[in-house]
Design an enzyme around this catalytic site. Structure first.
Site, mmCIF file in Angstrom:
data_model
loop_
_atom_site.group_PDB
_atom_site.id
_atom_site.type_symbol
_atom_site.label_atom_id
_atom_site.label_comp_id
_atom_site.label_asym_id
_atom_site.label_seq_id
_atom_site.Cartn_x
_atom_site.Cartn_y
_atom_site.Cartn_z
ATOM 1 N N LYS A 92 -7.135 5.888 -19.685
ATOM 2 C CA LYS A 92 -7.367 6.374 -21.038
ATOM 3 C C LYS A 92 -6.119 6.209 -21.918
ATOM 4 C CE LYS A 92 -11.419 7.658 -19.383
ATOM 5 N NZ LYS A 92 -11.327 7.572 -17.937
ATOM 6 N N ASP A 135 -5.997 18.818 -15.279
ATOM 7 C CA ASP A 135 -6.285 17.471 -15.774
ATOM 8 C C ASP A 135 -5.772 17.393 -17.211
ATOM 9 O OD1 ASP A 135 -7.480 15.163 -16.890
ATOM 10 O OD2 ASP A 135 -9.094 15.235 -15.412
ATOM 11 N N TYR A 187 -15.421 16.791 -16.675
ATOM 12 C CA TYR A 187 -15.902 15.415 -16.651
ATOM 13 C C TYR A 187 -16.957 15.263 -15.554
ATOM 14 C CZ TYR A 187 -15.871 10.470 -15.392
ATOM 15 O OH TYR A 187 -16.244 9.188 -15.063
ATOM 16 N N ARG A 194 0.829 -1.200 0.000
ATOM 17 C CA ARG A 194 0.000 0.000 0.000
ATOM 18 C C ARG A 194 0.867 1.254 0.000
ATOM 19 N NH1 ARG A 194 -1.685 2.168 4.623
ATOM 20 N NH2 ARG A 194 -2.041 0.169 5.652
#
Length: 378
Positions: free
Chosen positions: A195, A170, A98, A46
């Site tokens: 993406k 972004d 978005y 983690r």
């Protein structure tokens, strides 16, 4: 080293002794300590994992950043970043975002006492108008999703730096191959690695890239505390995808440019939103700050009936959410990416029943055009 070479050779796995060309998948949750008080540099996955470390190093180099953090999705990255802020803080954001970002901001972030003003970031003078004493950051997408608005990053950076605000960009649509927001003055860059960075529609991932050690330390503390880290196997998939980022982006942009021109001349298409068209209002800004225009196109058709026929008739372009993969995808924003945005607010931005968004893939462009041509027939 040029970016196309960095995509392939951007990291060296010093922990591997086999000579493997590909980074191994270290599918482990925990690591053995050599002795009390000693560590191999890895304690618990983690916090850090050798495979994830390699993809983070590559992304940091590509974006020219100090550090990159890999998350389980783009939204996980944004959600962790929002932990930098406290109740009473104010953020100025692009009005065209978005839908998932809007959902997070309007529901979870506002619940936590953070307020927002949404404005058209292509009008940078409006940013100064809405800055308050409690403003802490400016959050932009450029090009924006789905209306393809372009923001002058360097101009916004002048405003934020003068006032001690964070500038968050972004960069999912253009990737570091076409645009480097940190070089233009941004403090944090966001990616949905699902993406273009992955490029194959086969994994979820998200990244935060920062321009300072101070931000790196703050975010890594949040990262290990909240725990939405990218798995070793998904890290490996992103590394694999990045090797072809340069060739994919070039081919997809070439296809998108031809398709946008073709759509602009079709009788059933009433408007095309693509920054690579000279007719786009932000064309010159795009040329100034980016090496390319990307492969995302939004377009309006003459009726809702036409839009629905396209979605039902396409055969090569797939009617699906997401973007950036090698396959061409076509999306109905009002029902998919922006379904949670209230209708009046959504339609005021131009996201209505006649708007479609297309992620142009690497298929032969003639096949893509023929596919849309048959879908647009009466």
């Amino acid at each position: 080293m040029e970016i196309s070479t960095l995509c392939i050779h951007g990291s060296t796995d010093s922990s591997d002794t086999t000579g493997s060309i590909t980074v191994p998948i270290y599918q482990t949750a925990t690591f053995v300590h050599p002795a009390v008080g000693q560590s191999t540099g890895y304690d618990y996955s983690r916090v850090q994992n050798p495979t994830r470390e390699q993809v983070e190093k590559i992304i940091a180099k590509l974006e020219k950043g100090v550090d990159a953090l890999a998350f389980s999705s783009g939204m996980a990255a944004i959600a962790a970043m929002m932990e930098l802020f406290e109740p009473g803080d104010h953020i100025i954001a692009s009005e065209d975002l978005y839908g998932g970002s809007i959902r997070l901001f309007n529901n979870l972030s506002r619940k936590n006492g953070i307020t927002f003003d949404y404005i058209n970031m292509s009008k940078t003078e409006d940013i100064v108008r809405v800055i308050k004493p409690e403003t802490k950051a400016v959050f932009i997408e450029t090009p924006s999703n789905p209306m393809m608005q372009v923001t002058d990053i360097a101009e916004v950076a002048k405003i934020t730096k003068d006032r001690g605000l964070l500038l968050i960009v972004d960069n999912t649509f253009l990737t570091p191959y076409f645009q480097l927001p940190l070089r233009l003055g941004a403090d944090i860059v966001i990616h949905s690695g699902t993406k273009y960075l992955s490029g194959h529609n086969d994994t979820l991932a998200g990244f935060l890239v920062v321009n300072s050690e101070e931000l790196s330390q703050r975010l890594r503390y949040i990262y290990k505390t909240t725990g939405a880290c990218l798995s070793p196997f998904d890290s490996w998939l992103i590394i694999r995808g990045l090797k072809t980022l340069a060739v994919r982006m070039e081919k997809q942009q070439e296809n998108a440019t031809r398709l946008a021109t073709w759509l602009s001349n079709h009788s059933r298409v009433t408007k095309v939103y693509y920054p690579g068209l000279v007719s786009h209002p932000d064309y010159e800004i795009s040329k100034k700050q980016a090496r390319g225009f990307g492969a995302m196109i939004s377009f309006e058709v003459d009726s809702e009936e036409t839009a629905r026929k396209i979605l039902e008739r396409v055969k090569i372009a797939l009617y699906a959410e997401s973007l950036g993969g090698v396959e061409s995808l076509i999306t109905y924003p009002m029902l998919q990416t922006h379904a949670d945005v209230p209708k009046e607010e959504r339609e005021a931005k131009g996201i209505h029943e006649r708007l479609l968004r297309m992620s142009v893939g690497i298929e032969d462009i003639n096949d893509i055009i023929e596919d849309l041509a048959q879908a647009l027939l009466s």
